[in-house]
Write a protein that holds these residues in place. Structure first.
Motif: not given
Length: 172
Positions: A55-63, A81-91
């Motif tokens: 599952l990949t989350l675009d951290a810049a889309s946090l509202d 987010v400039a250096n780490h644009p994604e939050i991921t959960y690898a199942v």
């Protein structure tokens, strides 16, 4: 649900899926709520019934409905987010248990820091073509380098609520 229904490739239905966060601030007096608008992912269910995926989350889309706060959360003090644009959960594994519970073990990565993370989800819908899971779990933001805490205003754990709908992947 039978193994025949579960087996195969699945993709996240981005329209029907939601990921929301809430965290206490101002010394626990205010709860900040937000949603991550851009979520993607998919996985595979094997013949034995276990699932893997990402599952990949675009951290810049946090509202959080506050532009100044959102800008700060996207900055180096928080998600960077400039250096780490994604939050991921690898199942790594997801096993269906009694009463429609799903035990999920995986790895959460935030700001480039990965930690093992397990959670319990609830199977709230299942058919031959769609599976929906609901979960609520907590995360210690300090474990992922989100340590900014001016005047001790931010304490405790962040709660994550997710409704994730997966549909059978189509082959091209």
């Amino acid at each position: 649900m039978t193994v025949a229904v579960e087996t195969g490739l699945w993709q996240l239905d981005t329209v029907a899926s939601t990921v929301a966060l809430k965290h206490k601030t101002m010394w626990g007096l205010v709860t900040v709520k937000g949603a991550i608008a851009a979520v993607s992912g998919g996985g595979e269910v094997g013949p034995e019934g276990s699932a893997t995926g990402t599952l990949t989350l675009d951290a810049a889309s946090l509202d959080t409905k506050n532009a100044k706060r959102d800008e700060h959360l996207r900055g180096a003090d928080f998600f960077d987010v400039a250096n780490h644009p994604e939050i991921t959960y690898a199942v790594r594994s997801a096993e269906l248990g009694d009463g429609g519970t799903v035990q999920v073990s995986g790895q959460l990565t935030v700001r480039g820091i990965s930690r093992p993370h397990s959670l319990t989800a609830k199977l709230t819908g299942a058919s031959a073509d769609a599976v929906t899971l609901d979960t609520e779990f907590t995360v210690d933001r300090g474990e992922f380098g989100l340590g900014w805490n001016q005047l001790g205003m931010i304490r405790g754990l962040t709660t994550v609520n997710a409704t994730l709908r997966f549909t059978r992947a189509t082959t091209a």
